[in-house]
Design a protein around this motif. Structure first.
Motif, PDB file in Angstrom:
ATOM      1  N   GLY A 114       0.843  -1.388  -0.030  1.00  0.00           N
ATOM      2  CA  GLY A 114      -0.199  -0.321   0.077  1.00  0.00           C
ATOM      3  C   GLY A 114       0.753   1.453   0.422  1.00  0.00           C
ATOM      4  N   THR A 115       0.425   2.593   0.103  1.00  0.00           N
ATOM      5  CA  THR A 115       0.676   3.573  -0.331  1.00  0.00           C
ATOM      6  C   THR A 115       0.837   4.039   1.719  1.00  0.00           C
ATOM      7  OG1 THR A 115      -0.986   4.485  -0.757  1.00  0.00           O
ATOM      8  CG2 THR A 115       0.157   4.003  -2.134  1.00  0.00           C
ATOM      9  N   ALA A 116       0.072   3.989   2.740  1.00  0.00           N
ATOM     10  CA  ALA A 116      -0.056   4.531   3.802  1.00  0.00           C
ATOM     11  C   ALA A 116       1.335   4.256   4.403  1.00  0.00           C
ATOM     12  CB  ALA A 116      -1.275   4.327   4.416  1.00  0.00           C
ATOM     13  N   PRO A 117       2.222   4.817   4.957  1.00  0.00           N
ATOM     14  CA  PRO A 117       2.989   5.386   5.949  1.00  0.00           C
ATOM     15  C   PRO A 117       3.005   4.359   7.203  1.00  0.00           C
ATOM     16  CG  PRO A 117       3.144   7.643   5.786  1.00  0.00           C
ATOM     17  CD  PRO A 117       1.852   6.524   4.713  1.00  0.00           C
ATOM     18  N   GLY A 118       3.579   4.108   7.919  1.00  0.00           N
ATOM     19  CA  GLY A 118       3.900   4.126   9.460  1.00  0.00           C
ATOM     20  C   GLY A 118       5.513   3.901   9.628  1.00  0.00           C
ATOM     21  N   PHE A 119       5.048   4.878  11.197  1.00  0.00           N
ATOM     22  CA  PHE A 119       6.582   5.444  11.849  1.00  0.00           C
ATOM     23  C   PHE A 119       5.823   4.620  13.162  1.00  0.00           C
ATOM     24  CE2 PHE A 119       4.220   9.276  11.968  1.00  0.00           C
ATOM     25  CZ  PHE A 119       4.236   9.987  13.274  1.00  0.00           C
ATOM     26  N   ALA A 120       7.490   5.437  14.090  1.00  0.00           N
ATOM     27  CA  ALA A 120       7.790   4.746  15.173  1.00  0.00           C
ATOM     28  C   ALA A 120       8.733   6.124  15.662  1.00  0.00           C
ATOM     29  CB  ALA A 120       8.441   4.300  15.938  1.00  0.00           C
ATOM     30  N   MET A 121       7.920   6.017  16.766  1.00  0.00           N
ATOM     31  CA  MET A 121       9.032   8.452  17.492  1.00  0.00           C
ATOM     32  C   MET A 121       9.590   7.468  18.718  1.00  0.00           C
ATOM     33  SD  MET A 121       7.095  10.795  16.984  1.00  0.00           S
ATOM     34  CE  MET A 121       7.712  12.205  18.046  1.00  0.00           C
ATOM     35  N   THR A 122      10.393   8.337  18.903  1.00  0.00           N
ATOM     36  CA  THR A 122      11.102   7.431  20.850  1.00  0.00           C
ATOM     37  C   THR A 122      11.352   9.329  21.409  1.00  0.00           C
ATOM     38  OG1 THR A 122      11.650   6.168  20.720  1.00  0.00           O
ATOM     39  CG2 THR A 122      12.191   6.693  22.992  1.00  0.00           C
ATOM     40  N   ALA A 123      10.574   9.749  21.998  1.00  0.00           N
ATOM     41  CA  ALA A 123      10.046  10.925  23.014  1.00  0.00           C
ATOM     42  C   ALA A 123      10.892  10.813  24.344  1.00  0.00           C
ATOM     43  CB  ALA A 123       9.295  12.330  22.966  1.00  0.00           C
ATOM     44  N   GLN A 124      11.488  12.098  24.723  1.00  0.00           N
ATOM     45  CA  GLN A 124      11.692  11.830  26.393  1.00  0.00           C
ATOM     46  C   GLN A 124      10.674  12.899  26.747  1.00  0.00           C
ATOM     47  OE1 GLN A 124      13.539   9.644  27.341  1.00  0.00           O
ATOM     48  NE2 GLN A 124      15.806  10.543  28.193  1.00  0.00           N
ATOM     49  N   ARG A 125       9.923  12.367  27.855  1.00  0.00           N
ATOM     50  CA  ARG A 125       9.504  13.386  28.816  1.00  0.00           C
ATOM     51  C   ARG A 125       9.704  13.213  30.007  1.00  0.00           C
ATOM     52  NH1 ARG A 125       4.074  13.778  25.903  1.00  0.00           N
ATOM     53  NH2 ARG A 125       3.445  14.339  28.327  1.00  0.00           N
ATOM     54  N   GLU A 126       9.185  14.146  31.205  1.00  0.00           N
ATOM     55  CA  GLU A 126       9.437  13.970  33.026  1.00  0.00           C
ATOM     56  C   GLU A 126       9.082  13.073  33.019  1.00  0.00           C
ATOM     57  OE1 GLU A 126       7.330  17.029  35.008  1.00  0.00           O
ATOM     58  OE2 GLU A 126       7.963  18.358  33.551  1.00  0.00           O
ATOM     59  N   SER A 127       8.060  12.009  33.028  1.00  0.00           N
ATOM     60  CA  SER A 127       7.782  10.829  33.320  1.00  0.00           C
ATOM     61  C   SER A 127       8.965   9.309  32.811  1.00  0.00           C
ATOM     62  CB  SER A 127       5.880   9.973  32.771  1.00  0.00           C
ATOM     63  OG  SER A 127       5.853  10.296  31.807  1.00  0.00           O
ATOM     64  N   GLY A 128       9.627   9.840  31.802  1.00  0.00           N
ATOM     65  CA  GLY A 128      10.780   8.555  31.143  1.00  0.00           C
ATOM     66  C   GLY A 128      10.379   8.882  29.446  1.00  0.00           C
ATOM     67  N   GLU A 129      11.096   7.990  29.026  1.00  0.00           N
ATOM     68  CA  GLU A 129      11.206   7.778  27.660  1.00  0.00           C
ATOM     69  C   GLU A 129       9.655   6.812  27.504  1.00  0.00           C
ATOM     70  OE1 GLU A 129      14.493   6.356  25.058  1.00  0.00           O
ATOM     71  OE2 GLU A 129      13.408   4.397  25.290  1.00  0.00           O
ATOM     72  N   VAL A 130       9.007   7.848  25.905  1.00  0.00           N
ATOM     73  CA  VAL A 130       8.553   6.771  25.457  1.00  0.00           C
ATOM     74  C   VAL A 130       7.773   6.464  24.343  1.00  0.00           C
ATOM     75  CG1 VAL A 130       5.525   7.691  25.080  1.00  0.00           C
ATOM     76  CG2 VAL A 130       6.420   8.713  27.532  1.00  0.00           C
ATOM     77  N   THR A 131       7.167   5.710  23.562  1.00  0.00           N
ATOM     78  CA  THR A 131       7.417   4.921  22.288  1.00  0.00           C
ATOM     79  C   THR A 131       6.328   5.342  21.910  1.00  0.00           C
ATOM     80  OG1 THR A 131       9.743   3.534  22.696  1.00  0.00           O
ATOM     81  CG2 THR A 131       8.366   3.615  20.788  1.00  0.00           C
ATOM     82  N   MET A 132       5.997   5.553  20.309  1.00  0.00           N
ATOM     83  CA  MET A 132       5.271   5.854  19.706  1.00  0.00           C
ATOM     84  C   MET A 132       4.825   5.935  18.681  1.00  0.00           C
ATOM     85  SD  MET A 132       3.816  10.152  20.464  1.00  0.00           S
ATOM     86  CE  MET A 132       5.059  10.107  20.604  1.00  0.00           C
ATOM     87  N   ILE A 133       4.283   4.331  18.567  1.00  0.00           N
ATOM     88  CA  ILE A 133       4.335   3.698  16.744  1.00  0.00           C
ATOM     89  C   ILE A 133       2.918   4.129  16.143  1.00  0.00           C
ATOM     90  CG2 ILE A 133       4.124   1.536  16.062  1.00  0.00           C
ATOM     91  CD1 ILE A 133       5.802   0.160  18.481  1.00  0.00           C
ATOM     92  N   LEU A 134       3.057   4.810  15.000  1.00  0.00           N
ATOM     93  CA  LEU A 134       1.265   5.313  14.246  1.00  0.00           C
ATOM     94  C   LEU A 134       1.836   4.153  12.541  1.00  0.00           C
ATOM     95  CD1 LEU A 134       2.152   8.080  16.130  1.00  0.00           C
ATOM     96  CD2 LEU A 134       1.029   8.675  14.306  1.00  0.00           C
ATOM     97  N   LEU A 135       0.199   3.316  12.617  1.00  0.00           N
ATOM     98  CA  LEU A 135       0.286   2.799  11.840  1.00  0.00           C
ATOM     99  C   LEU A 135      -0.700   2.976  10.653  1.00  0.00           C
ATOM    100  CD1 LEU A 135       0.727  -1.075  13.880  1.00  0.00           C
ATOM    101  CD2 LEU A 135       1.968   0.230  12.164  1.00  0.00           C
ATOM    102  N   PRO A 136      -0.713   2.410   9.871  1.00  0.00           N
ATOM    103  CA  PRO A 136      -1.985   3.028   8.805  1.00  0.00           C
ATOM    104  C   PRO A 136      -3.071   1.542   9.252  1.00  0.00           C
ATOM    105  CG  PRO A 136      -0.515   1.125   7.229  1.00  0.00           C
ATOM    106  CD  PRO A 136      -0.192   1.569   8.389  1.00  0.00           C
ATOM    107  N   GLY A 137      -4.307   2.221   8.449  1.00  0.00           N
ATOM    108  CA  GLY A 137      -5.695   2.080   8.407  1.00  0.00           C
ATOM    109  C   GLY A 137      -5.616   0.781   8.261  1.00  0.00           C
ATOM    110  N   PRO A 138      -5.815   1.043   6.669  1.00  0.00           N
ATOM    111  CA  PRO A 138      -6.622  -0.245   6.388  1.00  0.00           C
ATOM    112  C   PRO A 138      -5.470  -1.708   6.441  1.00  0.00           C
ATOM    113  CG  PRO A 138      -5.931   1.667   4.445  1.00  0.00           C
ATOM    114  CD  PRO A 138      -5.725   1.328   5.601  1.00  0.00           C
ATOM    115  N   PRO A 139      -6.758  -3.338   6.776  1.00  0.00           N
ATOM    116  CA  PRO A 139      -5.388  -4.199   7.462  1.00  0.00           C
ATOM    117  C   PRO A 139      -4.804  -4.714   6.088  1.00  0.00           C
ATOM    118  CG  PRO A 139      -8.111  -4.137   7.373  1.00  0.00           C
ATOM    119  CD  PRO A 139      -7.741  -2.878   6.940  1.00  0.00           C
ATOM    120  N   ARG A 140      -5.002  -4.716   4.933  1.00  0.00           N
ATOM    121  CA  ARG A 140      -3.990  -5.098   4.173  1.00  0.00           C
ATOM    122  C   ARG A 140      -2.440  -4.086   4.077  1.00  0.00           C
ATOM    123  NH1 ARG A 140      -3.005  -2.173  -0.658  1.00  0.00           N
ATOM    124  NH2 ARG A 140      -5.069  -0.706  -1.375  1.00  0.00           N
TER     125      ARG A 140
END
Length: 173
Positions: A1-27
């Motif tokens: 497909g053409t929809a991208p996904g990505f992951a990013m890590t950010a530092q917060r006061e509470s510690g490290e946070v990782t976010m993973i964003l994925l495309p919606g269509p199941p295929r």
């Protein structure tokens, strides 16, 4: 497909946070998850989780809840949770461990134990009498699989259901 996904890590006061964003269509989502996200998450943790679903029919969720109450209330690893569906009850067994294989083995051992549990006084027989499959999406999928294995066919003459029985069977490729 053409929809991208990505992951990013950010530092917060509470510690490290990782976010993973994925495309919606199941295929697009499913291959990205299994090829990239799952291995990434597995590398971040020493603990794996695995679930096995037991499909049941001919018995209601309330009866299953009463019969397996001790497993649901006191089960630690694996845990047992019932889910009600259209004419079916599903038990989800979830285990944690170091490997997916070890988790699956724990789930399968508990599934075998549950098969032998008596349903009295709610229903006659054992839980095995009401199980149509393990990790089988639906009763019709189990039926079509059984028919294929036995090289059998089925036909239906339906007036009361308006063709619904045949529809559910032919929904399975």
């Amino acid at each position: 497909g053409t929809a991208p996904g990505f992951a990013m890590t950010a530092q917060r006061e509470s510690g490290e946070v990782t976010m993973i964003l994925l495309p919606g269509p199941p295929r697009e989502l499913e291959p990205l998850f299994s090829e990239r996200v799952r291995p990434y998450l597995a590398a971040q943790s020493e603990t794996m989780f695995c679930s096995v679903n037991i499909g049941m029919y001919g018995i209601g969720e309330a009866a299953v809840g009463h019969i397996l109450r001790d497993y649901m209330e006191h089960g630690q690893n694996p845990t047992v949770a019932p889910y009600c569906g259209e004419g079916e009850v599903r038990l989800r067994l979830t285990a944690r461990g170091n490997t997916e294989e070890a988790c699956r083995q724990l789930c399968m051992q508990l599934a075998e134990e549950i098969r032998g549990v008596s349903c009295e006084p709610y229903k006659p027989g054992t839980m095995n009498d009401y199980i149509f499959g393990i990790d089988c999406d639906s009763l019709q999928e189990a039926l079509v699989g059984l028919l294929r294995r036995k090289h059998l066919t089925v036909s239906a003459a339906e007036s009361c259901t308006g063709g619904y029985v045949a529809k559910r069977i032919t929904d399975i490729p």
